[in-house]
Design an enzyme around this catalytic site. Sequence first.
Site, short mmCIF file in Angstrom:
data_model
loop_
_atom_site.label_atom_id
_atom_site.label_comp_id
_atom_site.label_asym_id
_atom_site.label_seq_id
_atom_site.Cartn_x
_atom_site.Cartn_y
_atom_site.Cartn_z
N ASP A 96 -6.44 -6.83 4.25
CA ASP A 96 -7.56 -6.17 3.55
C ASP A 96 -8.48 -7.22 2.94
OD1 ASP A 96 -9.05 -4.05 2.31
OD2 ASP A 96 -8.06 -4.58 0.43
N ASP A 115 -3.23 -18.26 0.71
CA ASP A 115 -4.23 -18.97 -0.10
C ASP A 115 -4.93 -20.03 0.74
OD1 ASP A 115 -1.78 -20.29 0.03
OD2 ASP A 115 -1.86 -21.06 -2.03
N LYS A 169 2.96 -15.41 2.55
CA LYS A 169 3.14 -16.19 1.33
C LYS A 169 4.63 -16.49 1.22
CE LYS A 169 1.56 -17.98 -2.53
NZ LYS A 169 0.71 -19.19 -2.55
N TYR A 198 0.82 -1.21 0.00
CA TYR A 198 0.00 0.00 0.00
C TYR A 198 0.86 1.26 0.00
CZ TYR A 198 -4.69 -1.93 0.87
OH TYR A 198 -5.90 -2.54 0.76
N ASP A 203 -12.47 -8.76 4.50
CA ASP A 203 -13.78 -8.77 3.80
C ASP A 203 -14.38 -10.17 3.83
OD1 ASP A 203 -13.50 -6.06 3.08
OD2 ASP A 203 -14.38 -6.42 1.10
C1 IPM Z 1 -10.37 -0.95 4.00
C2 IPM Z 1 -10.56 -0.32 2.64
C3 IPM Z 1 -9.35 0.53 2.35
C4 IPM Z 1 -8.15 -0.39 2.32
C5 IPM Z 1 -9.43 1.34 1.05
C6 IPM Z 1 -10.66 2.21 1.01
C7 IPM Z 1 -8.20 2.15 0.82
O1 IPM Z 1 -10.78 -1.30 1.68
O2 IPM Z 1 -10.25 -0.19 4.98
O3 IPM Z 1 -10.37 -2.17 4.09
O4 IPM Z 1 -7.87 -1.04 1.30
O5 IPM Z 1 -7.47 -0.47 3.34
MN MN Z 2 -10.92 -3.33 2.49
#
Ligand code: IPM
Ligand code: MN
Length: 356
Positions: A247, A223, A191, A142, A251
């Site tokens: 990240d 993975d 990884k 990042y 999710d």
């Molecule tokens: C998160 C979001 C951010 C990230 C984006 C909006 C930059 O997806 O906080 O998970 O990738 O960290």
């Molecule tokens: Mn995110």
Amino acid sequence: MKYNIALVRGDGIGPEIVDSAVRVLDKIADIYGHEFIYSSYLAGGAAIDEFGVPLPQETIDGCLASDSVLLGAVGGPKWDDQPPANRPERAILGLRAALGLFTNLRPAKIFPALANACTLRPDIAARGFDLVIVRELTGGIYFGERGRREGANGPEAYDTECYSVMEIERIAKVAFETAMKRRKSVVSIDKANVLESSRLWRETVERIAKDFPEVSLEHMYVDNAAMQLVRDPSHFDVVLTSNIFGDILSDEASQITGSIGMLASSSLGSTSRGLYEPIHGSAPDITGKGIANPIATILSAAMMLRFSFGLNVEADAIENAVNQTLNDGIRSADIAVNGQPTVGTAEMTDEILARL
Ligand code: IPM
Ligand code: MN
């Protein structure tokens, strides 16, 4: 006690859900005799519209001057054509960097009342799970060197994953300390079969682990981790990982709890000032409809009380009120299944307030 809270409502549903959390904080202040003083700052698309940049200096200064920051969400189709350096997302990355927030804690647990909204097989959902992702937040790809250049086959682009020993050490320590307060197990995700940065990650985590002999440590390739997370999430307690893997996995972890609309997060550095935000985005598709689920932001406010202000009783009160609301069958659209009746953002907030 008196606390200064910076509010960064952002874009899309950001303002709606932050306002819900403020209503909850205000009631907490009333009940427990605290004073929360809010200052609002623009970031993301809203700041681009007003100042031409996603993260104005005024916002950085305001957040630095506050005791803690509550953020909604940034971004939306309106700003999709902005040049990369001016995208709304830069605001979040810039704030993380400016405030030195290298730790991102993303707890994911199944709320028993929502087990039927879980996307896993019922027998796996019934087992339950309660994990926390400890994501490194100010390093890795990042923030690494990136660019475009002319390569052997024409134009190319690159991004660099780079971690220093210092960056790995400090996030690993947070993971082990977190594990000591939980079930004393860390799974470190990398990884290392391919990436040199992951091999350094693994070596360094091994070394830090020696200071925490009571905590069990397991390494897992990313993975495999993505697969294990849906196969048996109850296997995980503390998940330690890099910025980009965290990240992606967070999710995934959020969805198996029932809805990404439920998950709070805290970003912390070496001071008590943190940035608290739901892990979901600005949801342009439902903006202004009054149907967004405010729970992730309300739980983020609870995390702020707990981690930045040490107000554990108050944080418990919010979490219990949310639990009770869910147990009583109140559902926003994102967590309703099989035609359950739903409530909007304001009603969900009213229901939670009524149970505080
Ligand atoms: C998160 C979001 C951010 C990230 C984006 C909006 C930059 O997806 O906080 O998970 O990738 O960290
Ligand atoms: Mn995110």
